[in-house]
Design an enzyme around this catalytic site. Sequence first.
Site, PDB file in Angstrom:
ATOM      1  N   ARG A 221       0.857  -1.187   0.000  1.00 46.82           N
ATOM      2  CA  ARG A 221       0.000   0.000   0.000  1.00 46.82           C
ATOM      3  C   ARG A 221       0.896   1.240   0.000  1.00 46.82           C
ATOM      4  NH1 ARG A 221      -3.521  -2.513  -1.831  1.00 46.82           N
ATOM      5  NH2 ARG A 221      -5.601  -2.909  -1.022  1.00 46.82           N
ATOM      6  N   HIS A 269      -1.007  -0.079 -10.032  1.00 48.64           N
ATOM      7  CA  HIS A 269      -1.764  -0.990  -9.151  1.00 48.64           C
ATOM      8  C   HIS A 269      -2.220  -2.233  -9.926  1.00 48.64           C
ATOM      9  CE1 HIS A 269      -4.221  -1.181  -5.196  1.00 48.64           C
ATOM     10  NE2 HIS A 269      -3.943  -2.408  -5.639  1.00 48.64           N
TER      11      HIS A 269
END
Length: 306
Positions: A221, A269
Amino acid sequence: MLLIYFAAPRLWPEYRDLLPGLLAEAGLNAIVATEAPDPVAVDYIIYAPSAPLQDFTPFTRCKAVLSLWAGVERIVGNATLTQPLCRMVEDGLTEGMVEWVVGHALRHHLGMDRHIVNPGHVWHPTCPPLARERPVTMLGMGMLGVACARALAALNFPVTGWSRTTKDVPGIATTTDLPKALARAQIVVTLLPKTPETENLLNAETLALLPRGAVILNPGRGALIDDTALLAALDSDQIGHATLDVFRTEPLPPDHPFWSHPNVTVTPHIAADTRASGAARVLVENIRRGEAGEPFLNLVDRSRGY
Ligand code: NAP
């Protein structure tokens, strides 16, 4: 039984086509829909934390919220969500993450860029060290961290795994001591959830503990790393390169310095995606368990935040 899908509309056709057959195979009689005129009638919610649904209060009969995402930081603190929350653990997601981590680790280990982008046609006869001479540290030894650590160890990288609780993983040195985990790491992979404890884990102080020129791979993250400290460490060559898949703001804003930094690689991502074919099986198994009164798989522990 009524299952409601509150996740990406573009993926709905895949789940709509897969779930009925799998539910029937499991002996479950269920309707799967994208709308619930009467929330009280809903038994299970199939959910993505990006979905507009944020108030779970009306779903009084719902037995579980089944996330299609592995990371649940956006939803874990939602006070209206009192039902059990399960996150996604699925073979395709794990395999995708292993491939991304191994691919990017090998890119840096072998110094591939030097040969792929070589406009001056320079003959670079330097041999890279062997994997066994390149210590790697995995920050996070959960489902994904362990799978990646094993794959790297299978290539002979000496892997150290760091986690909150002690682990025993054959072939991997494990520790709960962060300075010890960072001290020798030439490549660091962050596969941690975002929690108050892990936010800015890699900061000016901890980046300084790494050997000079270490490479960071972050598919965990964005908030695990202090962006400003990372940019300063890259500018001073304390960090040799950062390959980043996740960011505090996604999509990464066009003017973010990561885009133009010569020693940062941005991937959008894509390290690991949930595959509907595998995820649908996991969802059905959890629904079967819920109906049979058995413990759910991949239940989130809200006190830990993951
Ligand atoms: P997981 O099975 O829950 O494992 C999390 C690991 O982090 C565990 O080893 C845990 O330690 C460790 N941890 C958590 N808090 C810690 C702390 N304060 N100090 C030290 N260690 C700590 O999660 P996972 O399935 O491996 O996934 C990891 C993360 O990857 C997800 O949360 C998500 O953010 C990210 N992800 C990214 C993508 C992508 O496409 N980029 C895709 C999927 C997932 P213990 O084992 O001791 O509890």
